[in-house]
Design an enzyme around this catalytic site. Structure first.
Site, short mmCIF file in Angstrom:
data_model
loop_
_atom_site.label_atom_id
_atom_site.label_comp_id
_atom_site.label_asym_id
_atom_site.label_seq_id
_atom_site.Cartn_x
_atom_site.Cartn_y
_atom_site.Cartn_z
N TRP B 142 38.90 40.36 38.85
CA TRP B 142 39.45 39.49 39.51
C TRP B 142 40.88 38.59 38.17
O TRP B 142 39.89 38.12 37.42
CB TRP B 142 38.72 38.27 39.99
CG TRP B 142 39.57 37.77 40.94
CD1 TRP B 142 40.25 37.27 41.74
CD2 TRP B 142 39.41 35.79 40.47
NE1 TRP B 142 40.79 35.86 42.44
CE2 TRP B 142 40.10 35.22 41.66
CE3 TRP B 142 38.20 35.49 39.91
CZ2 TRP B 142 40.11 33.66 42.08
CZ3 TRP B 142 37.91 33.53 40.39
CH2 TRP B 142 38.91 32.49 41.41
N ASP B 224 28.95 36.65 38.43
CA ASP B 224 30.26 36.31 39.64
C ASP B 224 29.77 36.82 40.59
O ASP B 224 29.64 38.51 41.33
CB ASP B 224 31.82 37.01 39.50
CG ASP B 224 32.55 36.33 40.37
OD1 ASP B 224 34.22 36.30 40.46
OD2 ASP B 224 32.44 35.59 41.54
N LYS B 260 33.16 33.38 51.42
CA LYS B 260 34.23 34.92 52.29
C LYS B 260 33.04 35.14 53.70
O LYS B 260 32.83 35.49 54.69
CB LYS B 260 34.12 36.01 51.98
CG LYS B 260 35.35 36.15 51.25
CD LYS B 260 35.68 35.81 49.69
CE LYS B 260 36.59 35.87 49.42
NZ LYS B 260 37.11 35.29 47.73
#
Lengths: 411, 414
Positions: B142, B224, B260
């Protein structure tokens, strides 16, 4: 349990570090909670309370929430700089809708995580881009969190005289003397109104002299405005200093919070503004602010900003808000008057005029640490060691008790 | 009247953040068949954002609860949210939680959790203020990982082998090799599941190999976790790696995002889970986390944490949430199946198994930059220059057009 042999160094290192000390302000609330005295008073943290001592959710906030709920909005990410309409309304509130800065588009205003987030973004920005000295000058005293915020951003802290303990008022002479010695291009932090923790604000004619001197010294002005509307009850009056400085040609940076004046504490609503030379510079600055913000929290929370924007941009809600903020400020002013009246009634021979002269949520009583300790131990009145009380914690129901306690420890 | 020389005259124009620029360009495009396969947010089959039904329900409950106000949360956040969030990651029966050595720091999204964790490590890990400790992030990763750790003060951020472009899968040997060669105590940022941007996760056996080396070489584990539940549709399955490492005795950090899996993108709901050696260490760690939080945002926003906290702590709402999550995960899986099938039916050169082997929101298509440019400019299908597509941007209505566009890109552009 598993044999925790791994990463010993994590534990070993962490073993070296001590407990972080309890936050001085929030620590007061913790101690208050543990106290069983029915007459206890929490005059520590600065959140507004109504005359029943309860948190106050503004009516305009409830109405705005209902309006928003009806709209059935989605939860998509905001831009990095936050809700555009919020940033615009926020800047207008501070500078006045007719301000030349807004018309020429030479400000960049971003939504931030309340006042703290705004100060931190500002501090980070200055740390990265300000070519001048790394020194930030705070008034003495200032909000306790200013120092670690600027320090963590990589700046160094210095001070200029501000509070005069002998008068419990503004050390105007001392401030001017110190400011006149600040090296050019240093950053100076000014509390726009309702100075925290002292409640002592310069008068307009004093602000004018400060502005002239700051201009002469070519200092970068960082205004912290956490109490617009909350100080005098009038949002334009409370923003006078900010607007005067801009009018005088200072390209300021400004932090705003809506925690107190809209009671949106936990929603974390704030703004950070840089007044630039022109719109082109504002675009460059904006691009760099985004680069700073993204690796901290990507983009800001929607809820509070939506509420604030709805209030500011809906005429009836805005009018309602102005009335409510006026009401909160008025209650504080009334409590100041009642406290002084109560002290007189108790027979106090001290001059308590400063309690009325000071403005905003906080009052620097002038109490010494030993007196504060007694007030806490003997009367269960909780406040910070510097003698600061949050007037919001005072009500018509307990102001008499407070006067009694203060008189007892000061007579 | 303005002062003579602006102190900001030398501030350079920064480039825009790529993923947002892509969406901005998409918005300006007037082509009727345009498709946005850029930014990572879920979309329904009608290409609409989706506020989860359970979220709507809980928001109503919150609005109707007149006892709630807008007061400050504690510095570390809403207690019932923090504990429930950590429990979701570590499991109902987590021994570490029972041992009282797990704590949470409510943060602004996954980004905020990563940043607080990074700041903590820079100050207190591997010495005091040791900015030289290497931080390893996957190649690719990311795009914000680098900046988070750099701005937290780390000076040495390195890639570890991860994506094998040739075989379109995990470069396990490269990864393991980097683990063997990394200086002791290096920090490794691991994607718990649904790797962003490749969608390629290690298998359980591969995770075991990774863990073995990390344990032996004293490397620090920083997970993460932005897609728990969203990847496979199962919370447990998507947290397997985290739970395995915890069971292996690692002290670690997990940056959790609820953007999300709760669709709460703009409420900024995240949690930094700390798994410490014991409660005494945990207490000291959290006290230092407080200091970091206090100068960053003072205390976190309440709305999103209330929604998630309420949902996770109520059995019925929790069940409803899991159902909503499965709905999203299933739609993504369906789109994966269909895209692969259509490309195969078109006879598009190359193998497309990776589309269904990869997991989560994203797929690394394997399209090169020139092909990506073709997709955007000629076909008005917007994707990242890396070839990453957001599967959520696919719908039954646009999938034929996208498949056809990929086919053309691959056959016409080298």
């Amino acid at each position: 349990s598993p044999h925790l042999n791994v990463n010993r160094l994590f534990s070993n290192t962490v073993h070296l570090l001590g407990m972080g000390p309890p936050d001085p302000i929030l620590g007061v609330t913790e101690a208050f909670k543990r106290d069983t005295n029915p007459k206890k008073m929490n005059l520590g943290v600065g959140a507004y309370r109504d005359d029943q001592g309860k948190p106050y959710v503004l009516n305009c906030v409830r109405k705005a929430e209902a309006v928003i709920a009806e709209k059935k909005l989605d939860k998509e990410y905001l831009p990095i700089g936050g809700l555009g309409e919020f940033a615009k309304a926020c800047a207008q509130l501070a500078l006045g809708a007719d301000n030349e800065v807004l018309k020429s588009g030479r400000n960049i205003t971003v939504q931030t995580i309340s006042g703290t987030g705004s100060l931190r973004i500002g501090a980070n920005f200055l740390s990265r881009f300000h070519g001048g000295p790394r020194d930030v000058y705070l008034p003495k005293p200032s909000w306790g969190n200013h120092t670690p915020i600027f320090r963590d951003a990589g700046m160094q802290l210095k001070a200029y005289r501000y509070y005069d303990p002998s008068t419990c008022g503004f050390d105007f002479k001392g401030a001017l003397e110190d400011i006149s010695k600040i090296p050019e291009q240093s950053v100076i932090v000014l509390h726009a109104c309702a100075h925290n923790p002292t409640g002592v604000d310069p008068r307009p004619e004093q602000w004018k002299e400060i502005s002239d001197l700051v201009k002469k010294r070519n200092l970068l002005v960082f205004f912290d405005m956490a109490y617009q509307g909350f100080a005098s009850g009038d949002i334009d009056r409370d923003a006078w200093a900010v607007r005067h400085f801009i009018e005088q040609g200072h390209n300021i940076v400004l932090s705003q919070s809506f925690a107190k004046n809209m009671g949106l504490y936990g929603e974390r609503v704030g703004g950070f503004t840089v007044v630039c030379k022109d719109a082109e510079e504002a675009k460059r600055v904006e691009s760099q602010l985004k680069i700073l913000i993204r690796p901290i929290y990507s983009n800001p929370p929607m809820n509070g900003a939506r509420i604030a924007t709805t209030i500011l941009n809906t005429p009836e809600l805005r009018a309602m808000w102005l009335e409510e903020v006026h009401g909160m400020a008025n209650r504080i002013i009334k409590m100041r008057e009642q406290l002084v009246a109560g002290l007189k009634k108790e027979g106090s021979s001290h001059n308590w005029q400063h309690v009325i002269d000071q403005i905003g949520m906080f009052c620097f009583t002038g109490l010494k640490p030993e007196q504060v300790e007694r007030l806490t131990k003997e009367f269960s009145v909780y406040m910070t060691k510097d003698g600061r009380i949050s007037m919001a914690g005072v009500s018509s129901g307990n102001v008499g008790y407070l006067a009694h306690g203060i008189h007892a420890v000061t007579k | 009247l303005a002062l003579a020389m602006s102190i900001f005259s030398e501030v350079p124009q920064a480039p825009p953040v790529a993923v947002f620029k892509l969406t901005a360009d998409f918005r300006e495009d007037s082509h009727p068949q345009k498709v946005n396969l850029g930014v990572g947010a879920y979309r329904t089959d009608d290409s609409q954002p989706w506020v989860l039904p359970v979220v709507k329900k809980v928001e109503r409950l919150i609005v109707e609860d007149s006892s709630l106000n807008h007061e400050y949360l504690p510095i570390l956040g809403l207690p019932e949210f923090r504990s429930a969030a950590s429990k979701v990651a570590l499991g109902e029966d987590s021994a570490a939680i029972k041992d009282n050595r797990v704590g949470g720091v409510q943060a602004l999204g996954g980004t905020g959790a990563l940043r607080i964790g990074a700041e903590f490590l820079r100050r207190w890990y591997n010495g005091v203020n040791n900015t030289a400790t290497p931080v390893y992030v996957s190649a690719p990763t990311w795009e914000n990982h680098n900046a988070v750790f750099a701005d937290a003060g780390f000076k040495d951020i390195r890639p570890y082998h991860y994506w094998d472009a040739a075989k379109r899968g995990l470069d396990l040997s490269g990864f393991l090799d980097d683990l063997e060669k990394a200086p002791e105590h290096s920090i490794f940022v691991l994607h718990a599941c649904a790797h962003n941007p490749t969608g390629t996760d290690p298998s359980q056996d591969e995770w075991k190999k990774i863990a073995e080396i990390m344990k032996r070489r004293n490397l620090f584990v920083f997970f993460d976790s932005a897609y728990q539940g969203f990847a496979s549709g199962s919370l447990e399955k998507d947290a397997w790696a985290i739970r395995f490492f915890v069971s292996e005795g690692f002290e670690l950090l997990v940056a959790q995002s609820f953007s999300k899996n709760f669709g709460l993108y703009n409420e900024r709901v995240g949690n930094l889970t700390v798994v410490a050696r014991d409660n005494e260490n945990l207490t000291r760690i959290l006290s230092q986390m407080e200091k970091i939080v206090r100068t960053t945002w003072s205390n976190p926003p309440s709305q999103g944490a209330r929604i998630v906290g309420k949902t996770l702590n109520c059995p019925e709402l929790f069940a409803e949430w899991k159902d909503n999550v499965k709905t999203m995960a299933d739609r993504v899986l369906l789109m994966r199946d269909q895209l692969k099938a259509k490309l195969q039916a078109l006879g598009t050169p190359g193998t497309w198994d990776h589309i269904t082997q990869q997991i989560g929101m994203f797929s690394f298509t394997g399209l090169n930059p020139k092909q990506v440019e073709f997709m955007i400019k000629e076909k008005h299908v917007y994707l990242m220059a890396s070839g990453r597509i957001n599967m959520c941007g696919l719908t039954t209505k646009n999938i034929d057009y996208v498949a056809q566009s990929i086919h053309e890109a691959v056959t016409k552009v080298q």
